[in-house]
Design an enzyme around this catalytic site. Sequence first.
Site, PDB file in Angstrom:
ATOM      1  CD  GLN A   3      -2.813   0.219  -0.212  1.00 60.77           C
ATOM      2  OE1 GLN A   3      -3.510   1.041  -0.799  1.00 60.77           O
ATOM      3  NE2 GLN A   3      -3.080  -0.912  -0.571  1.00 60.77           N
ATOM      4  CG  HIS A  34      -0.522   2.216  -4.539  1.00 57.62           C
ATOM      5  ND1 HIS A  34      -0.748   2.139  -5.795  1.00 57.62           N
ATOM      6  CD2 HIS A  34      -1.196   1.274  -4.046  1.00 57.62           C
ATOM      7  CE1 HIS A  34      -1.443   1.202  -5.978  1.00 57.62           C
ATOM      8  NE2 HIS A  34      -1.640   0.569  -4.949  1.00 57.62           N
ATOM      9  CD  GLU A  84      -8.523   2.508  -1.129  1.00 57.46           C
ATOM     10  OE1 GLU A  84      -7.400   3.072  -0.561  1.00 57.46           O
ATOM     11  OE2 GLU A  84      -8.741   2.748  -2.278  1.00 57.46           O
ATOM     12  CG  HIS A  85      -7.299  -1.560   0.409  1.00 59.45           C
ATOM     13  ND1 HIS A  85      -6.862  -0.516   0.097  1.00 59.45           N
ATOM     14  CD2 HIS A  85      -7.501  -2.361  -0.595  1.00 59.45           C
ATOM     15  CE1 HIS A  85      -6.862  -0.326  -1.277  1.00 59.45           C
ATOM     16  NE2 HIS A  85      -7.325  -1.417  -1.822  1.00 59.45           N
ATOM     17  CG  ASP A 142      -4.659  -3.618  -5.342  1.00 58.62           C
ATOM     18  OD1 ASP A 142      -5.408  -3.196  -4.850  1.00 58.62           O
ATOM     19  OD2 ASP A 142      -3.543  -3.646  -4.612  1.00 58.62           O
ATOM     20  CG  HIS A 159     -51.127  17.594  -5.451  1.00 61.58           C
ATOM     21  ND1 HIS A 159     -50.638  18.702  -5.744  1.00 61.58           N
ATOM     22  CD2 HIS A 159     -50.055  16.865  -5.509  1.00 61.58           C
ATOM     23  CE1 HIS A 159     -49.356  18.755  -6.054  1.00 61.58           C
ATOM     24  NE2 HIS A 159     -48.968  17.408  -5.955  1.00 61.58           N
TER      25      HIS A 159
END
Lengths: 423, 423
Positions: free
Chosen positions: A251, A254, A319-320, A353, A412
Amino acid sequence: MKILQVNDQISIKRSVDNGTGEQRKSVVNILQEVKKSGDKALHHFTLRFDGVSIERHRVTEVEIEKAFGEIDSEMIGIIEEAANHIEDFHRMQKRESWFKTLDNGTLLGQKMTPLDSVGVYVPGGTAAYPSSVLMNVLPAKVAGVKRIVMVSPPDQDGKIPAGVLVAAKVAGVEEIYKVGGAQAVGALAYGTESIKPVDKIVGPGNIYVALAKREVFGDVDIDMIAGPSEIVVLADETASPVEAAADLLSQAEHDENASAVVVTTSEELAGEISREVDRQLEDLPRRAIAAKSIEQFGAIYVVKELADAIEVVNQLAPEHLEILTVDPMDVMAKIRHAGAIFLGRFSSEPVGDYFAGPNHVLPTNGTARFSSPLNVDDFIKKSSIISYSKAALEQNYKKIAALARLEGLEAHARAVEVRFTKD
Amino acid sequence: MKILQVNDQISIKRSVDNGTGEQRKSVVNILQEVKKSGDKALHHFTLRFDGVSIERHRVTEVEIEKAFGEIDSEMIGIIEEAANHIEDFHRMQKRESWFKTLDNGTLLGQKMTPLDSVGVYVPGGTAAYPSSVLMNVLPAKVAGVKRIVMVSPPDQDGKIPAGVLVAAKVAGVEEIYKVGGAQAVGALAYGTESIKPVDKIVGPGNIYVALAKREVFGDVDIDMIAGPSEIVVLADETASPVEAAADLLSQAEHDENASAVVVTTSEELAGEISREVDRQLEDLPRRAIAAKSIEQFGAIYVVKELADAIEVVNQLAPEHLEILTVDPMDVMAKIRHAGAIFLGRFSSEPVGDYFAGPNHVLPTNGTARFSSPLNVDDFIKKSSIISYSKAALEQNYKKIAALARLEGLEAHARAVEVRFTKD
């Protein structure tokens, strides 16, 4: 890596990058130019920002064939296999239109319709990932979107990387344009002479792309604005420090702003992971990036009980999430907020991934509290279907009129009454 | 009403109201104050904008009981019946978590989790609609959201209308605050001493509320920003002009900016509807509003064939669509873009506003091209579940590593390889 005792409230949330005033002004200007001058503006901005003069933005069949020649056939086979897994997983998500009927002749339902057209932005340079093409295109394809358009900035030779073109072809994209940045977003939103507009724009990009997407939102739909990637590893004493450290670094490599966090019940494991991270960093090609990420945003939290670890993870809403404990399934049941959850030691995060099938476009920056991985629903909209029989309306129209009058909406009330009073 | 022949491209889309610079500045200021001073800021802005000094923002059980005393019991019964229909319809939308397994021990799935907490904004004044409370709260309740908070501006006596409180109670809201405007949105997004923050804010409001929602988006989720209401009536020669006109006016009475449009294959019907609209306008209580709406945004388009009418509707992508033709089901099948579709003469649009069950919070301003009625999915997020067995990873890790290296991400490759190489 920092080893910390947990306080009451922890967060890996960082402030969203809304760009500088200069950047925002520049994006608004580019969008206006594209709206006004179409292809001419695309040519102008591509020359200015990408440094290349593009005659024809659309990628030709010949260029795609050439790209296939540049990638070895075994690799193409692997990309195709990954695409199959992704399609399989997303096909499971697809819902059909449905209706229910009542004895009085009422029919109610939801009609599911794919969007007509979608634009996928694929970043250029080192961030040009074939996997990103598959992950953004295939959910739209499975949803049934007829027109999927891909845009990506050309390199200095006026080309898009071969891997990206191959992935696009494998995913079934028929329309690819060499254009990037805010100008590409403008073309997708407003259309130009050579690019017809789309209904939704997805895919990651730099700050200009993100700002442009935010700006055109409403005219078209957009996906979420992605932040830096995050992983949280929830581990007990049974976890392997070598494996946990390797996953953290996958991770961290990145982006300097990526975050890799451990929450563990084992003080001993905490120390071992910390040492392993240092050791594995040594010969990593992207060492500088990964080390900076670990230094800035890496942390190991030691907690007393597994229940505390779960609570911390729910606060982080990562996220993960990897669960490396004796019984990962049991822990998973108690996780409320996470984009993707990886269970056990053979579910290393990179499995998700590229290959397993679930989407790698995931909610970042704590937004897993309220948002989801990219999925087929993002490319389908619902229409409510309402069909009342005469009997159904007869049975109910007085109640409907009463509710309308409670809200002061006489027309209505009359609309339902006129069905029975005018004859 | 204007009767027009259709050109190639027609649209009822109007530009989105992004507020004036003054309004935007004011909203940012209010939000900052609420973030900084909490309840003190709420008290201050409520005094300033609603003209009333509120000691305790939370509505008490006593106030709710009193509200029930003010609404007659038959009406309460009708509200409860409407709530039941809405719950029934939304319950059909709810999806369970699912997984699939493969022979090699892979397990993949989606875990569905309701949001922890949701705030519902209910406008004050004449726009305080009990039906709006039901439509915004019940999908969240059906989704399983544990904490649903309602906010609504107090009137000059420091009260929320009885109908709104009754609807809130019927819908199961336990936490109601007398606070409105941008300050209410700030309280829901950031929290104050007396109001805990929520994860998502839904519900309509004035321009200040809309701007505030846009501003806090990202910190929390929001629903779409609603535009003025729209109806399109697709009619052939079998439609009743009296009924069609009544339905058009039920939309037009909402707002001077509402739009009521007919698309018909019958020139004769066009003339009759136009005359009927004028006739029915005469004694309508909200005549001024409805007449202005018809004048500004009303139109009758005459087309040659039913297929042309369908094409026009798909271009308009209306919020509400009524199909008044010989075979409405057949026409519906060809409609790609509409928020809610009403089939046949007994499915007058107000049936959907109050009672039938489908949501009346619908995509306006052409956004039905890419968005959906408010629904249970809006209150549920998905987490991907990925569990690989040793056999599954053994079978695939070399391919995963190859993909990682194609993208230049060595640590990704090592993370899967280390599972097999370290022993």
